[in-house]
Design an enzyme around this catalytic site. Structure first.
Site, PDB file in Angstrom:
ATOM      1  N   ARG A   1      -5.045  -1.613   1.414  1.00  0.00           N
ATOM      2  CA  ARG A   1      -4.613  -0.831   0.254  1.00  0.00           C
ATOM      3  C   ARG A   1      -5.079   0.611   0.445  1.00  0.00           C
ATOM      4  O   ARG A   1      -6.197   0.848   0.901  1.00  0.00           O
ATOM      5  CB  ARG A   1      -5.211  -1.424  -1.032  1.00  0.00           C
TER       6      ARG A   1
ATOM      7  N   GLU B   1       0.319  -3.088   7.339  1.00  0.00           N
ATOM      8  CA  GLU B   1       1.012  -2.955   6.053  1.00  0.00           C
ATOM      9  C   GLU B   1       0.137  -2.134   5.115  1.00  0.00           C
ATOM     10  O   GLU B   1      -0.980  -2.559   4.774  1.00  0.00           O
ATOM     11  CB  GLU B   1       1.254  -4.350   5.452  1.00  0.00           C
TER      12      GLU B   1
ATOM     13  N   ASN C   1      -0.602   1.229  -4.580  1.00  0.00           N
ATOM     14  CA  ASN C   1      -0.378   0.924  -5.998  1.00  0.00           C
ATOM     15  C   ASN C   1      -0.199   2.228  -6.757  1.00  0.00           C
ATOM     16  O   ASN C   1      -1.058   3.132  -6.638  1.00  0.00           O
ATOM     17  CB  ASN C   1      -1.580   0.129  -6.554  1.00  0.00           C
TER      18      ASN C   1
ATOM     19  N   GLU D   1     -11.097   0.955  15.328  1.00  0.00           N
ATOM     20  CA  GLU D   1     -11.687   0.867  16.674  1.00  0.00           C
ATOM     21  C   GLU D   1     -10.648   1.311  17.694  1.00  0.00           C
ATOM     22  O   GLU D   1      -9.494   0.877  17.640  1.00  0.00           O
ATOM     23  CB  GLU D   1     -12.114  -0.578  16.962  1.00  0.00           C
TER      24      GLU D   1
HETATM   25  C1  LIG Z   1       5.510  -8.102   1.951  1.00  0.00           C
HETATM   26  C2  LIG Z   1       4.307  -8.982   2.214  1.00  0.00           C
HETATM   27  O1  LIG Z   1       3.795  -8.668   3.481  1.00  0.00           O
HETATM   28  C3  LIG Z   1       3.200  -8.781   1.232  1.00  0.00           C
HETATM   29  O2  LIG Z   1       2.039  -8.726   1.616  1.00  0.00           O
HETATM   30  S1  LIG Z   1       3.587  -8.709  -0.436  1.00  0.00           S
HETATM   31  C4  LIG Z   1       2.093  -9.418  -1.119  1.00  0.00           C
HETATM   32  C5  LIG Z   1       1.817  -8.952  -2.503  1.00  0.00           C
HETATM   33  N1  LIG Z   1       1.589  -7.514  -2.534  1.00  0.00           N
HETATM   34  C6  LIG Z   1       1.554  -6.875  -3.708  1.00  0.00           C
HETATM   35  O3  LIG Z   1       1.793  -7.422  -4.764  1.00  0.00           O
HETATM   36  C7  LIG Z   1       1.199  -5.403  -3.607  1.00  0.00           C
HETATM   37  C8  LIG Z   1       0.700  -4.835  -4.923  1.00  0.00           C
HETATM   38  C9  LIG Z   1      -0.553  -5.540  -5.470  1.00  0.00           C
HETATM   39  N2  LIG Z   1      -0.958  -4.843  -6.668  1.00  0.00           N
HETATM   40  C10 LIG Z   1      -1.706  -5.492  -4.469  1.00  0.00           C
HETATM   41  O4  LIG Z   1      -2.483  -4.516  -4.485  1.00  0.00           O
HETATM   42  O5  LIG Z   1      -1.793  -6.432  -3.644  1.00  0.00           O
HETATM   43  C11 LIG Z   1       0.601  -9.703  -3.003  1.00  0.00           C
HETATM   44  O6  LIG Z   1       0.712 -10.865  -3.309  1.00  0.00           O
HETATM   45  N3  LIG Z   1      -0.589  -9.057  -2.970  1.00  0.00           N
HETATM   46  C12 LIG Z   1      -1.815  -9.762  -3.335  1.00  0.00           C
HETATM   47  C13 LIG Z   1      -2.791  -9.705  -2.190  1.00  0.00           C
HETATM   48  O7  LIG Z   1      -3.941 -10.122  -2.383  1.00  0.00           O
HETATM   49  O8  LIG Z   1      -2.411  -9.250  -1.103  1.00  0.00           O
HETATM   50 NI    NI Z   2       1.651  -8.781   3.623  1.00  0.00          NI
END
Ligand SMILES: C[C@@H](O)C(=O)SC[C@H](NC(=O)CC[C@H](N)C(=O)O)C(=O)NCC(=O)O
Ligand code: NI
Length: 146
Positions: A9, A62, A66, A123
């Protein structure tokens, strides 16, 4: 089972893309804006992996941004992202010239660590054999927490 990606993130997407793409050299493969969830996902591949990454044949980073500000505390359980480079000295010099702190300099011609704008540890490892130790790297101390 196949390895797909590592998600981190980021607090500032523009700043992070500047670091990971313009400075570190990763390439954007795809992105997704999720209006309902109020977040953006950007998938990055190592240089040259972009095509195979589009076919899910190369690991991706990835970035999750947010839209509503959150504070991310660095979990001690997360270690680092690792990339192999052609020349660790040239890479560290380019990053240093771009203003990136080399937290752990490549004193041994083999391994260095830098940090992302969010403090994610990156790294960098020399491809193949270690390079001969050379100045200024051989006598540089670690900078800050690495
Ligand atoms: C596309 C696929 O690779 C994902 O990882 S989507 C997973 C999803 N991500 C989100 O909802 C992003 C926004 C959320 N507020 C966050 O910060 O994760 C998800 O399920 N995320 C939860 C997690 O713990 O990764
Ligand atoms: Ni993912």
């Amino acid at each position: 089972m196949e390895y797909l990606h590592t998600m981190v993130r980021v607090a500032n997407l523009e700043e992070s893309l500047k670091f990971y793409c313009e400075k570190l050299g990763l390439q954007e493969v795809s992105r997704m804006d999720h209006d309902k969830g109020r977040f953006t996902l950007v998938f990055l591949a190592a240089p040259g992996d972009a095509e195979s990454a589009r076919e899910n044949k190369a690991p991706l980073l990835e970035l999750t941004y947010n839209w509503d500000p959150e504070t991310y505390s660095g979990g001690r359980n997360f270690g680092h992202l690792a990339y192999r480079v052609d020349n660790i000295y040239a890479t560290c010099q380019r990053l240093m010239d771009e203003g990136v702190t080399i937290n752990r300099p490549p004193r041994d011609g083999h391994m260095a660590f830098v940090r992302s704008p969010d403090g994610i540890s990156i790294e960098l490892l020399q491809k193949g054999d270690s390079l001969e130790p050379q100045e200024p790297w051989a006598s540089m101390e670690n900078t800050g927490e690495w």
